[in-house]
Motif scaffolding. Structure first.
Motif, PDB file in Angstrom:
ATOM      1  N   MET A 139       0.834  -1.202   0.000  1.00 51.49           N
ATOM      2  CA  MET A 139       0.000   0.000   0.000  1.00 51.49           C
ATOM      3  C   MET A 139       0.871   1.254   0.000  1.00 51.49           C
ATOM      4  N   ILE A 140       1.945   1.199   0.787  1.00 49.92           N
ATOM      5  CA  ILE A 140       2.826   2.372   0.851  1.00 49.92           C
ATOM      6  C   ILE A 140       3.435   2.635  -0.521  1.00 49.92           C
ATOM      7  N   ARG A 141       3.886   1.538  -1.141  1.00 51.14           N
ATOM      8  CA  ARG A 141       4.449   1.694  -2.489  1.00 51.14           C
ATOM      9  C   ARG A 141       3.401   2.225  -3.437  1.00 51.14           C
ATOM     10  N   GLY A 142       2.180   1.727  -3.233  1.00 50.25           N
ATOM     11  CA  GLY A 142       1.075   2.167  -4.087  1.00 50.25           C
ATOM     12  C   GLY A 142       0.912   3.672  -4.029  1.00 50.25           C
ATOM     13  N   VAL A 143       0.987   4.209  -2.832  1.00 46.79           N
ATOM     14  CA  VAL A 143       0.840   5.654  -2.698  1.00 46.79           C
ATOM     15  C   VAL A 143       2.005   6.358  -3.377  1.00 46.79           C
ATOM     16  N   GLN A 144       3.197   5.783  -3.201  1.00 41.53           N
ATOM     17  CA  GLN A 144       4.358   6.434  -3.781  1.00 41.53           C
ATOM     18  C   GLN A 144       4.300   6.441  -5.304  1.00 41.53           C
ATOM     19  N   MET A 145       3.833   5.348  -5.842  1.00 40.19           N
ATOM     20  CA  MET A 145       3.709   5.291  -7.299  1.00 40.19           C
ATOM     21  C   MET A 145       2.543   6.165  -7.734  1.00 40.19           C
ATOM     22  N   GLY A 146       1.547   6.125  -6.892  1.00 39.05           N
ATOM     23  CA  GLY A 146       0.395   7.028  -6.937  1.00 39.05           C
ATOM     24  C   GLY A 146      -0.206   7.307  -8.282  1.00 39.05           C
ATOM     25  N   GLY A 147       0.334   8.281  -8.955  1.00 39.60           N
ATOM     26  CA  GLY A 147      -0.307   8.720 -10.166  1.00 39.60           C
ATOM     27  C   GLY A 147      -1.619   9.408  -9.833  1.00 39.60           C
ATOM     28  N   GLU A 148      -2.543   9.235 -10.729  1.00 39.07           N
ATOM     29  CA  GLU A 148      -3.812   9.941 -10.587  1.00 39.07           C
ATOM     30  C   GLU A 148      -4.581   9.517  -9.349  1.00 39.07           C
ATOM     31  N   GLU A 149      -4.370   8.264  -8.933  1.00 45.13           N
ATOM     32  CA  GLU A 149      -5.199   7.758  -7.829  1.00 45.13           C
ATOM     33  C   GLU A 149      -4.521   7.917  -6.477  1.00 45.13           C
ATOM     34  N   LYS A 150      -3.511   8.748  -6.397  1.00 53.11           N
ATOM     35  CA  LYS A 150      -2.763   8.806  -5.151  1.00 53.11           C
ATOM     36  C   LYS A 150      -3.661   9.136  -3.958  1.00 53.11           C
ATOM     37  N   ALA A 151      -4.531  10.121  -4.145  1.00 55.02           N
ATOM     38  CA  ALA A 151      -5.395  10.522  -3.024  1.00 55.02           C
ATOM     39  C   ALA A 151      -6.293   9.358  -2.624  1.00 55.02           C
ATOM     40  N   ALA A 152      -6.812   8.659  -3.633  1.00 53.65           N
ATOM     41  CA  ALA A 152      -7.689   7.525  -3.330  1.00 53.65           C
ATOM     42  C   ALA A 152      -6.907   6.430  -2.605  1.00 53.65           C
ATOM     43  N   ARG A 153      -5.657   6.249  -3.005  1.00 58.33           N
ATOM     44  CA  ARG A 153      -4.853   5.222  -2.321  1.00 58.33           C
ATOM     45  C   ARG A 153      -4.558   5.611  -0.887  1.00 58.33           C
ATOM     46  N   LEU A 154      -4.328   6.898  -0.676  1.00 59.37           N
ATOM     47  CA  LEU A 154      -4.132   7.358   0.697  1.00 59.37           C
ATOM     48  C   LEU A 154      -5.405   7.140   1.526  1.00 59.37           C
ATOM     49  N   ALA A 155      -6.540   7.355   0.877  1.00 62.96           N
ATOM     50  CA  ALA A 155      -7.809   7.166   1.594  1.00 62.96           C
ATOM     51  C   ALA A 155      -7.979   5.705   1.978  1.00 62.96           C
ATOM     52  N   SER A 156      -7.610   4.796   1.075  1.00 69.27           N
ATOM     53  CA  SER A 156      -7.772   3.384   1.451  1.00 69.27           C
ATOM     54  C   SER A 156      -6.725   2.973   2.478  1.00 69.27           C
ATOM     55  N   LEU A 157      -5.584   3.634   2.434  1.00 71.60           N
ATOM     56  CA  LEU A 157      -4.592   3.392   3.481  1.00 71.60           C
ATOM     57  C   LEU A 157      -5.155   3.816   4.837  1.00 71.60           C
ATOM     58  N   ARG A 158      -5.826   4.968   4.831  1.00 72.02           N
ATOM     59  CA  ARG A 158      -6.408   5.441   6.090  1.00 72.02           C
ATOM     60  C   ARG A 158      -7.407   4.427   6.642  1.00 72.02           C
ATOM     61  N   LYS A 159      -8.209   3.871   5.745  1.00 70.27           N
ATOM     62  CA  LYS A 159      -9.188   2.881   6.218  1.00 70.27           C
ATOM     63  C   LYS A 159      -8.488   1.653   6.777  1.00 70.27           C
TER      64      LYS A 159
END
Lengths: 277, 504
Positions: free
Chosen positions: B77-97
């Motif tokens: 998940m952390i890597r996902g946020v770092q790679m992020g791209g357009e969905e970075k905010a959404a990935r951060l939101a799912s990380l929060r959950k």
């Protein structure tokens, strides 16, 4: 149990009766005591054992008297699920873009746009278009970067104001300030809103404070290398690169910043603004 | 008011759950009491993104947001946020959950680079990511695991910087996050203090005083700071000198649309300030006394009109304490409005069964108000409130002794006042309290009785008629010396015929 007249009395909008206007009968308590004491003296009796005096009682925060109320308070704090007020079912509207030139971020809620605007376009330097998280940081930036008098003054007296509000100390150089921030305020060595400013100085005032400048830029370059690929894709603005002239200089400070620490994963650029060259 | 509604929502579980709910509540309460005794009563607050979202997620629950993730998945998940791209905010939101699960929190902070990633997003140039990253930190700060909230400490300077952000959403989350970090341990507090949390808060409330959600968050964070064990030495003087006080005081008045939240938080802050200091003249000069009185009168009116809203006591409680201690430590400044008497009596009556301690504290405040103020004492007689006070004499737990003190304050003003008390039927009530087991109540009753019988002959007659003398005689055989002496004195001096009969 409640008396209707009390309810009525409480509901009256203006204070009908002020305490000082209430008819008060003279306090004859002292007289009474005198008489008694005389009587007692006459009878050769011990002093009255009665000692009631009106007294205002004070309880300290941790007093047991406050236990139940404190418990009630903490049950409230712990039990309750609160919500982000502004987040409740934002009205959906058709997508639109941020109107600020060069930004173009897309939004589908007004709240999102409001937040974006406040975070990024509210405190923007009119000279170099850098954006700052707070008005105070913007003011410090304008002073230190764009005030021609500042550099002259800075040579004579301490002009670099501490970033911590309420501290008020000023320093000869931004490096001294940085040391102060780290030592006195336990700020991280890589605090971004300090760093970005100094980077800016290197690009603009290369002649002055050259030594300082080298350190800063070299650190940034390192970060950019490691993080650019990951992060820059999202940011909507045209990506511009920092002037690299400092890259070949001796990276004196870079050893302090492991490459794994990316000041915001390359988002360094964030508060350094979008200069179109 | 939305906040008070949620209490209601929580409490109104179905009937079958009610017993279970009550049992859990009792256990919870017990734990809190123990924590208070150990001086470790600490609460954290969690903002949820949205109540509805919350409920929806609870239904689909366990599988998605609360699931335990392996440390590898967390890293992913952390890597996902770092790679992020357009969905970075959404990935951060799912990380929060995902971070709602305590196991995941631990896995997250143990993952290399995780906190740097969050702080990076926090200081980055994407507003939505910034907000989501702050929410992740907020979720972590809520953890009761010391190492989890400890891991958030490096974000301190950024969170403090954003207190002066123009984005109220961001400021609000930052405030709650800092508020959660404060009470954890002294080292964290030291650090935040060194980083200038007090002036950052002062600046925040100055700029955002019209945004009530921020005012509430500010109040919470400040109250967390002020509750620190070592607050008296460093934190309180700093807060007093910071210019926060006038804002706190003007936030005491609740806003009818937004609800009581901000006023509740700010009045608790004021309580911690007032009750920690022996000299409150500065707070009084800022209008603390008059504001507290005015709000209490308004609340008294609301409570008296019937069906008081759930949770109103959350605001009444700290305000009463402020008023009570301000009266005790503010020199001779006292409020003027006699409606305050009515408001305090109303609170004491209404909350007698629901929150007896609140009833007791109302009477305490009434005692401090009437002690030495002939105007307010006359007011109680004039407004015919003595019968109400007499009703409290049958309730234990500090309620009757405080009511006796108030009655004593009145009686102390002299014979006219004693006549008024006698006519209101106080003597027969005293006959009942003289029989009680609580030595404090009996002693106070004897004190009040003495004032009544020594100042007017009517009192002596009435007490005799009520058959009170045998009660005094009984007290003469009591274990407590204080009571024996007093009872004997009254018998000797005011009922000589009886004591002679006795001695014959």
């Amino acid at each position: 149990m409640l008396q209707p007249e009390i309810i009525e009395f409480l509901a009256s909008t203006t204070p009908q009766i002020l305490a000082k206007n209430i008819p008060v009968t003279e306090n004859r308590e002292s007289k009474r005591h005198d008489i008694q004491q005389k009587a007692e003296a006459g009878e050769e009796k011990a002093v009255s054992p009665f000692e009631f005096r009106p007294q205002r009682l004070r309880f300290a925060v941790e007093d047991e008297y406050f236990e139940d109320g404190d418990i009630n308070r903490h049950m409230y704090l712990q039990n309750i699920v609160t919500s982000f007020v502004d987040d409740k079912q934002p009205p959906t509207i058709s997508e639109f873009r941020c109107h600020i030139a060069g930004c173009k971020q897309l939004f589908d809620t007004l709240e999102g746009y409001e937040h974006h605007y406040n975070a990024l376009h509210r405190n923007v330097c009119s000279n170099c278009k850098r954006s700052f998280p707070s008005n105070r940081l913007l003011e410090i930036h304008i002073l230190e970067w764009h005030d021609s008098l500042f550099q002259i003054m800075a040579e004579k007296q301490c002009m670099y104001e501490c970033l911590v509000e309420g501290c008020g100390l000023k320093f000869k150089t931004s490096k001294e300030r940085k040391d102060h921030l780290i030592r006195t305020h336990s700020y991280p060595a890589d605090f971004r809103f300090d760093k970005s400013k100094k980077i800016g100085r290197t690009t603009e005032k290369k002649t002055q404070q050259k030594k300082d400048a080298h350190m800063e830029v070299s650190a940034t370059v390192l970060q950019q290398e490691s993080s650019e690929s990951m992060d820059f894709s999202l940011t909507p603005e045209p990506v511009e690169t920092e002037p690299m002239q400092a890259a070949n200089l001796k990276p004196r400070y870079s050893y302090k910043v492991p490459s794994s620490i990316c000041f915001g994963q390359g988002s360094v650029r964030g508060f350094r603004g979008r200069r179109k060259k | 008011m939305w906040r008070l509604k949620t209490i209601h929502h929580k409490a109104s579980a179905s009937a079958s759950d009610l017993e279970e709910f009550k049992r859990k509540r009792r256990e919870f309460e017990k734990a809190l009491r123990q924590a208070r005794k150990d001086r470790q009563l600490v609460s954290k607050r969690l903002l949820q993104n949205d109540v509805e979202e919350e409920e929806k997620e609870e239904e689909e629950s366990m599988e998605t947001c609360f699931t335990f993730l392996s440390s590898e998945q967390v890293k992913e998940m952390i890597r996902g946020v770092q790679m992020g791209g357009e969905e970075k905010a959404a990935r951060l939101a799912s990380l929060r959950k995902a971070l709602r699960n305590p196991e995941n929190q631990l896995a997250f902070i143990k993952s290399e680079n995780s906190m740097h990633m969050l702080i990076g997003q926090l200081s980055a140039h994407n507003a939505q990511c910034q907000l989501e990253a702050t929410r992740c930190l907020h979720q972590l700060s809520h953890s009761s695991h010391p190492s989890v909230s400890q891991a958030c400490v490096p974000a301190g300077p950024y969170l403090l910087t954003y207190l002066s952000s123009q984005s109220t959403q961001l400021t609000e989350v930052c405030l709650y996050t800092l508020g959660n970090l404060c009470p954890d341990n002294a080292a964290v507090r030291e650090k935040l203090l060194a980083q200038g949390i007090v002036s950052a808060l002062a600046n925040c409330i100055h700029n955002q005083r019209y945004n009530l959600a921020v005012v509430e968050a500010f109040g919470f964070t400040l109250s967390q700071l002020l509750q620190a064990k070592d607050a008296t030495e460093k934190i309180i003087p700093a807060v007093m000198a910071s210019g926060i006080v006038p804002h706190l005081i003007s936030a005491l008045t609740p806003d009818p649309e937004f609800g009581f939240g901000p006023a509740i938080e700010c009045s608790w802050c004021l309580h911690y300030l007032v009750s920690s200091s022996l000299d409150n003249s500065m707070l009084i000069a800022h209008g603390a006394l008059s504001h507290c009185s005015a709000v209490l009168i308004a609340l008294g009116g609301a409570v008296a009109k019937g069906n008081p809203q759930d949770g109103l006591e959350l605001l009444i409680w700290p305000l009463l304490r402020c008023l009570g201690n301000l009266l005790a430590s503010g020199g001779d400044v006292i409020p003027e409005d006699t409606r305050l008497l009515a408001a305090l009596c109303v609170f004491a009556q209404i909350y007698l069964h629901l929150h007896p301690a609140l009833s007791r504290e109302s009477l305490w405040t009434l005692n401090n108000l009437t002690a030495g103020s002939s105007g307010f004492c006359s007011g109680l007689l004039l407004l015919n409130m003595v019968p109400i006070l007499i009703q409290f004499l049958s309730f234990s737990g500090g309620i009757n002794s405080m009511a006796l003190r108030v009655l004593g304050n009145i009686a102390h003003h002299g014979p006219e006042y004693c006549v008024g008390l006698t006519q209101a039927g106080l003597l027969s009530a005293l006959c009942a309290t003289l029989k009680m087991a609580d030595p404090e109540v009996v002693t106070l009753s004897l004190e009040v009785l003495y004032m009544l019988v020594s100042s007017n002959p009517q009192g002596v007659e009435e007490f005799t008629r009520l058959n009170g003398i045998p009660l005094l005689e009984a007290i003469q055989y009591n274990n407590e010396g204080e009571q024996r002496v007093r009872a004997a004195y009254i018998l000797d001096h005011h009922f000589p015929s009886f004591s002679e009969v006795e001695s014959l």
